[in-house]
Design an enzyme around this catalytic site. Structure first.
Site, PDB file in Angstrom:
ATOM      1  N   ASP A  88      40.648  38.222  45.042  1.00 26.82           N
ATOM      2  CA  ASP A  88      41.679  38.631  45.994  1.00 26.82           C
ATOM      3  C   ASP A  88      41.395  40.083  46.365  1.00 26.82           C
ATOM      4  O   ASP A  88      41.034  40.892  45.497  1.00 26.82           O
ATOM      5  CB  ASP A  88      43.066  38.585  45.351  1.00 26.82           C
ATOM      6  CG  ASP A  88      43.637  37.187  45.241  1.00 26.82           C
ATOM      7  OD1 ASP A  88      42.895  36.215  45.469  1.00 26.82           O
ATOM      8  OD2 ASP A  88      44.828  37.070  44.900  1.00 26.82           O
ATOM      9  N   HIS A 145      35.755  35.673  40.072  1.00 29.49           N
ATOM     10  CA  HIS A 145      35.265  34.303  39.949  1.00 29.49           C
ATOM     11  C   HIS A 145      33.892  34.160  40.612  1.00 29.49           C
ATOM     12  O   HIS A 145      33.446  35.047  41.337  1.00 29.49           O
ATOM     13  CB  HIS A 145      36.275  33.338  40.569  1.00 29.49           C
ATOM     14  CG  HIS A 145      37.590  33.320  39.853  1.00 29.49           C
ATOM     15  ND1 HIS A 145      37.992  32.280  39.052  1.00 29.49           N
ATOM     16  CD2 HIS A 145      38.592  34.238  39.812  1.00 29.49           C
ATOM     17  CE1 HIS A 145      39.189  32.542  38.548  1.00 29.49           C
ATOM     18  NE2 HIS A 145      39.576  33.732  38.997  1.00 29.49           N
ATOM     19  N   SER A 248      39.391  47.753  41.311  1.00 27.98           N
ATOM     20  CA  SER A 248      38.105  48.319  41.697  1.00 27.98           C
ATOM     21  C   SER A 248      37.461  47.501  42.801  1.00 27.98           C
ATOM     22  O   SER A 248      38.150  46.986  43.673  1.00 27.98           O
ATOM     23  CB  SER A 248      37.179  48.436  40.485  1.00 27.98           C
ATOM     24  OG  SER A 248      36.117  49.312  40.770  1.00 27.98           O
TER      25      SER A 248
END
Length: 282
Positions: A88, A145, A248
């Protein structure tokens, strides 16, 4: 002017000390103090706890537990695409690696070799290839992911600076992502090698991978290399590979002719883990 002053301030701030202090607090289990900090953070950044597997603030013993919270089953379905977005966040930049250079922001590029801790042979595998840089803000889900299935070959911890990685700093600090502390993960995939780089930043207490656990701290000030070529560490498309303990950026690299990006993508656009990122070429 305000943006320039904010960037200049980062050159003099004790970034490492601040990061160590923030990391210690994030790890601490302080009961009501921790829960008050989490509630304040949720309100400040507009975190959507309805997506969390456990939305109860009291269920998180530490700030790190909250920050790396799991999502409810099904809230990030995987698109029917060869490559899915691994996080995200927001699209910082993406496109072609030209003459070994990766575009950072207007007026700034950096070399793939520098990003990969001076590994010129590895960088050469991505000449004229593709890159994507994705920024995770404080409000985002902070697990990372796999964009496609891959087998882990090696991991390299690279010491470095701890500048912020927000868009303003990317515009103001040359070679930002090749200067900051980072963890370089090299995978073999069905379409050749892929690199996924976790980039550290100010207040990022640590970075972790599913096969190693927390990579930093420690921060020994030297490159550390981990070889996994003879270990069967295979991760499926969409599987969790790591996480940031505070926000980050990730940088991904692919060889020439590997993928075509989603035509809906644009710098600055919001993305979610599991959305279509690109389709395979060839």
């Amino acid at each position: 002017m305000a943006e320039r002053l904010a960037v200049l301030a980062q050159h003099v701030l004790p970034k490492r000390a601040l990061t160590q202090l923030a990391g210690a607090f994030a790890r601490a289990e302080l009961g009501g103090i921790t829960h008050a900090a989490i509630r304040r953070f949720i309100a400040r950044y507009g975190v959507d706890m309805a997506e969390a597997a456990d939305p109860r603030v009291e269920s998180y013993a530490s700030f790190n537990d909250f920050f790396t919270r799991a999502l409810r089953e099904g809230v990030r379905p995987l698109a029917d695409a060869d490559y899915v977005c691994p996080v995200d966040g927001a699209i910082s930049q993406f496109g072609a690696i030209e003459r070994g250079q990766i575009f950072q922001a207007k007026g700034h590029s950096y070399s793939a070799t520098a990003l990969l801790a001076g590994d010129a042979p590895l960088a050469a595998e991505f000449e004229s290839g593709q890159f994507a840089t994705l920024y995770l803000s404080p409000r985002d889900y902070h697990r990372i992911h796999m964009p496609c299935a891959g087998r882990l070959q090696r991991m390299v911890y690279v010491p470095g600076e701890l500048f912020s990685v927000n868009p303003a700093t990317a515009r103001g600090v040359p070679g930002l992502f090749a200067r900051n502390e980072r963890v370089v993960c090299v995978f073999d995939t069905a379409r050749g090698p892929m690199v996924l780089v976790l980039v550290g930043a100010t207040i990022v207490g640590s970075m972790a991978t599913v096969w190693h656990g927390v990579v930093n701290p420690p921060r020994p000030g030297a490159i550390r290399r981990f070889d996994y070529a003879n270990q069967p560490i295979e991760l499926a498309r969409g599987a969790e590979m790591g996480r940031f303990l505070l926000g980050s950026t990730v940088v991904l690299l692919w060889p020439h002719g590997t993928l075509k990006f989603n035509p809906a993508w644009a710098p600055g656009g919001a993305v979610r883990m599991g959305q279509a990122m690109g389709k395979a070429l060839g």
